[in-house]
Scaffold this active site. Structure first.
Site, mmCIF file in Angstrom:
data_model
loop_
_atom_site.group_PDB
_atom_site.id
_atom_site.type_symbol
_atom_site.label_atom_id
_atom_site.label_comp_id
_atom_site.label_asym_id
_atom_site.label_seq_id
_atom_site.Cartn_x
_atom_site.Cartn_y
_atom_site.Cartn_z
ATOM 1 N N LEU A 29 33.914 25.438 -10.748
ATOM 2 C CA LEU A 29 33.172 24.120 -10.751
ATOM 3 C C LEU A 29 33.340 23.905 -9.462
ATOM 4 O O LEU A 29 34.209 24.404 -8.409
ATOM 5 C CB LEU A 29 34.050 23.007 -11.649
ATOM 6 N N TYR A 30 32.529 23.156 -8.858
ATOM 7 C CA TYR A 30 32.569 22.510 -7.110
ATOM 8 C C TYR A 30 33.085 21.114 -7.368
ATOM 9 O O TYR A 30 32.617 20.129 -8.104
ATOM 10 C CB TYR A 30 31.213 22.700 -6.833
ATOM 11 N N LEU A 31 34.086 20.908 -6.297
ATOM 12 C CA LEU A 31 34.649 19.518 -6.093
ATOM 13 C C LEU A 31 33.936 18.820 -4.907
ATOM 14 O O LEU A 31 33.811 17.630 -5.062
ATOM 15 C CB LEU A 31 36.088 19.745 -5.701
ATOM 16 N N VAL A 82 31.512 18.148 -9.511
ATOM 17 C CA VAL A 82 30.276 17.622 -9.200
ATOM 18 C C VAL A 82 29.188 18.833 -9.856
ATOM 19 O O VAL A 82 29.661 19.979 -9.811
ATOM 20 C CB VAL A 82 29.721 17.377 -7.799
ATOM 21 N N ASN A 144 26.049 30.296 -6.910
ATOM 22 C CA ASN A 144 26.709 29.631 -7.855
ATOM 23 C C ASN A 144 26.608 28.052 -7.464
ATOM 24 O O ASN A 144 26.477 27.493 -8.362
ATOM 25 C CB ASN A 144 27.992 29.987 -8.000
#
Length: 157
Positions: A29-31, A82, A144
């Site tokens: 996941l992306y922060l 996010v 990604n």
């Protein structure tokens, strides 16, 4: 400064499966993200979660820094993701002295299969495996971070 040099391709058939050496499930996941940077959190069974900072435009060469994170802290950080969580199985395939990472996506990205080749070498077309399709290196729709924020691109993108 560590530099990642990566080429990315569509995978057009299952010919790679006979050469696959190992596989691992990945949840990432992306922060936070920006036009030329991202902060990613990746969970992989049997390994410490990794926090990765990537800098540079979506091109073949970018700067990348990775750091292990305690599992409990990583799970707490995951609440701040996010976009969508990416789930995939990564297969390592050796071909003509290179290791290809084949990512089979699941969940909302089910059906998408991409290959990455991390090398600074110029690998000619004749040396690429037959199961690789069109090269999409530099196409931001298939990074990604874009897949997490925007989902699958429209066909032909």
């Amino acid at each position: 400064m560590p530099t990642e040099s990566e080429r990315k391709f569509f995978v057009v058939d299952d010919g790679w499966r006979a050469e696959a050496a190992e596989a691992s499930r990945i949840r990432q996941l992306y922060l936070c993200t920006g036009p030329d940077r991202s902060v990613r959190l990746r969970f992989r069974a049997g390994r410490a979660p990794m926090l990765t900072f990537k800098f540079g435009a979506h091109a073949r060469d970018r700067q990348e820094y990775e750091y292990p994170v305690p599992a409990q802290e990583a799970e707490e950080m995951a609440r701040f993701a996010v976009g969508n969580v990416i789930e995939k199985t990564r297969h390592l395939v050796r071909h003509r002295g290179y290791v290809y990472e084949i990512d089979e996506f699941s969940g909302a990205l089910s059906g998408l299969v991409l290959a990455e080749l991390e090398t600074g070498d110029e690998v000619g077309e004749a040396d690429l495996p037959a199961w690789l399709g069109m090269e999409i290196t530099g196409n931001p729709a298939y990074y990604n971070v874009s897949l997490a924020l925007n989902g699958l691109p429209e066909p032909g993108t």
